[in-house]
Each structure stands twice: as C-alpha cells, then as structure tokens.
Design a protein around this motif. Structure first.
Motif, short mmCIF file in Angstrom:
data_model
loop_
_atom_site.label_atom_id
_atom_site.label_comp_id
_atom_site.label_asym_id
_atom_site.label_seq_id
_atom_site.Cartn_x
_atom_site.Cartn_y
_atom_site.Cartn_z
N UNK A 50 0.80 -1.22 0.00
CA UNK A 50 0.00 0.00 0.00
C UNK A 50 0.83 1.27 0.00
N UNK A 51 2.09 1.17 0.37
CA UNK A 51 2.93 2.36 0.48
C UNK A 51 2.84 2.91 1.89
N UNK A 52 3.93 3.48 2.35
CA UNK A 52 4.01 3.96 3.74
C UNK A 52 3.30 5.29 3.95
N UNK A 53 3.11 6.06 2.88
CA UNK A 53 2.59 7.42 3.02
C UNK A 53 1.10 7.53 2.71
N UNK A 54 0.35 6.47 2.84
CA UNK A 54 -1.08 6.55 2.53
C UNK A 54 -1.81 7.29 3.64
N UNK A 55 -2.74 8.16 3.25
CA UNK A 55 -3.54 8.92 4.21
C UNK A 55 -4.45 8.01 5.00
N UNK A 56 -5.16 7.14 4.28
CA UNK A 56 -6.10 6.22 4.93
C UNK A 56 -5.44 4.86 5.08
N UNK A 57 -5.50 4.34 6.26
CA UNK A 57 -4.95 3.00 6.50
C UNK A 57 -5.91 1.97 5.90
N UNK A 58 -5.36 0.97 5.23
CA UNK A 58 -6.23 -0.06 4.64
C UNK A 58 -6.83 -0.97 5.71
N UNK A 59 -7.95 -1.58 5.38
CA UNK A 59 -8.54 -2.59 6.25
C UNK A 59 -7.80 -3.89 6.01
N UNK A 60 -7.26 -4.46 7.09
CA UNK A 60 -6.49 -5.70 7.00
C UNK A 60 -7.18 -6.74 7.88
N UNK A 61 -7.47 -7.90 7.29
CA UNK A 61 -8.10 -8.99 8.03
C UNK A 61 -7.08 -10.10 8.19
N UNK A 62 -6.76 -10.43 9.45
CA UNK A 62 -5.78 -11.47 9.77
C UNK A 62 -6.52 -12.78 10.03
N UNK A 63 -6.08 -13.85 9.36
CA UNK A 63 -6.74 -15.15 9.44
C UNK A 63 -5.74 -16.24 9.79
N UNK A 64 -6.11 -17.13 10.67
CA UNK A 64 -5.31 -18.31 10.96
C UNK A 64 -5.97 -19.46 10.21
N UNK A 65 -5.35 -19.87 9.13
CA UNK A 65 -5.91 -20.91 8.25
C UNK A 65 -7.36 -20.59 7.88
N UNK A 66 -7.62 -19.31 7.58
CA UNK A 66 -8.93 -18.87 7.13
C UNK A 66 -9.89 -18.44 8.22
N UNK A 67 -9.48 -18.42 9.49
CA UNK A 67 -10.38 -18.12 10.60
C UNK A 67 -9.85 -16.92 11.39
N UNK A 68 -10.59 -15.81 11.36
CA UNK A 68 -10.17 -14.59 12.04
C UNK A 68 -10.18 -14.75 13.56
N UNK A 69 -11.20 -15.41 14.09
CA UNK A 69 -11.27 -15.61 15.55
C UNK A 69 -10.10 -16.47 16.04
N UNK A 70 -9.78 -17.51 15.29
CA UNK A 70 -8.66 -18.38 15.67
C UNK A 70 -7.36 -17.60 15.67
N UNK A 71 -7.18 -16.70 14.68
CA UNK A 71 -5.95 -15.89 14.65
C UNK A 71 -5.89 -14.99 15.87
N UNK A 72 -6.98 -14.30 16.16
CA UNK A 72 -6.99 -13.37 17.29
C UNK A 72 -6.67 -14.10 18.59
N UNK A 73 -7.27 -15.26 18.79
CA UNK A 73 -7.03 -16.04 20.00
C UNK A 73 -5.56 -16.46 20.09
N UNK A 74 -5.04 -17.02 19.00
CA UNK A 74 -3.65 -17.49 18.99
C UNK A 74 -2.67 -16.33 19.17
#
Length: 126
Positions: A50-74
């Motif tokens: 995205x580049x370091x100088x972007x005004x708006x931060x992008x929405x990033x979804x972190x997944x542990x093998x496709x599962x956001x809740x599992x990533x957050x917990x781990x």
C-alpha cells in the motif's frame, strides 16, 4: 463504498509460520519464526503493497488458516505468553449404547421424577 480489505492468512509450519498477504490480484508470501514475528512481517508486507505514506490506512483482516477468531485467540495468547487453549474433544459414545431414534417434533425429551417435586412442595407448605 469502501475498498476491498487486504487478507493476511497465517499457516503454521512446525515452529515457523507462512504468511500470505493478498490484495486484489497481488499475493506476497513470506516465512517467519513464530506468530509474533509473522504478524510483524505481515505489517511490513501490507506497507509494501500500500505504500508507507497513505492517508487512509487499509482494512487488513488477519486469518489463521482462514479463521479470524482463531488468529486473534492465537495471537493474543502468543503476545501475552499464554499457552494456546485446545478445543475440547467430544467423547465418542459408548460402544454398547444403542443410538436410538431421534425425538419427534413436540416430544418431551427430558425424563423427570415428579414425585420429588411433589414432596418438596408438600414440605414447603408445612
């Protein structure tokens, strides 16, 4: 309407982690030694896309093998030095117990000895 989120998928490879960052048609893949390092590397890869100088931060979804809740917990467990909880495994039914037919709609599936309730009610009246 908002932009398409960037998906970051983590996959454990023994003690190391594979990190895939996907934004539209671009995919970046890296390895990292541990989940915290993998998360830091993912941030660097997102910034690379995205580049370091972007005004708006992008929405990033972190997944542990496709599962956001599992990533957050781990991730939170790793960040705070806790062991990752394992999911309880259901006990298999006993081999000598027949499965039986499933209950019918409207059928009472609870068995209760009402005589105990009647005795309690009588004792309460006294």
């Amino acid at each position: 309407m908002g932009a398409t989120p960037i998906l970051v998928n983590y996959q454990p490879q023994g003690e190391d982690w594979t990190v895939n960052v996907r934004s539209d048609d671009t995919v970046l893949t890296e390895q990292a030694p541990g989940l915290i390092a993998a998360r830091d590397r993912a941030d660097q890869m997102v910034e690379q896309l995205t580049g370091a100088d972007t005004e708006r931060k992008p929405t990033v979804v972190h997944l542990l093998e496709g599962d956001a809740f599992a990533f957050t917990t781990a991730y939170l467990h790793a960040r705070h030095g806790l062991s990752t909880p394992s999911l309880p495994q259901p006990e298999p039914p006993a081999a000598d117990t027949p499965a039986g037919d499933p209950p019918k709609v409207g059928e009472n599936t609870q068995e209760m000895d009402l005589s105990e309730l009647a005795e309690e009610a009588q004792d309460a009246e006294i």
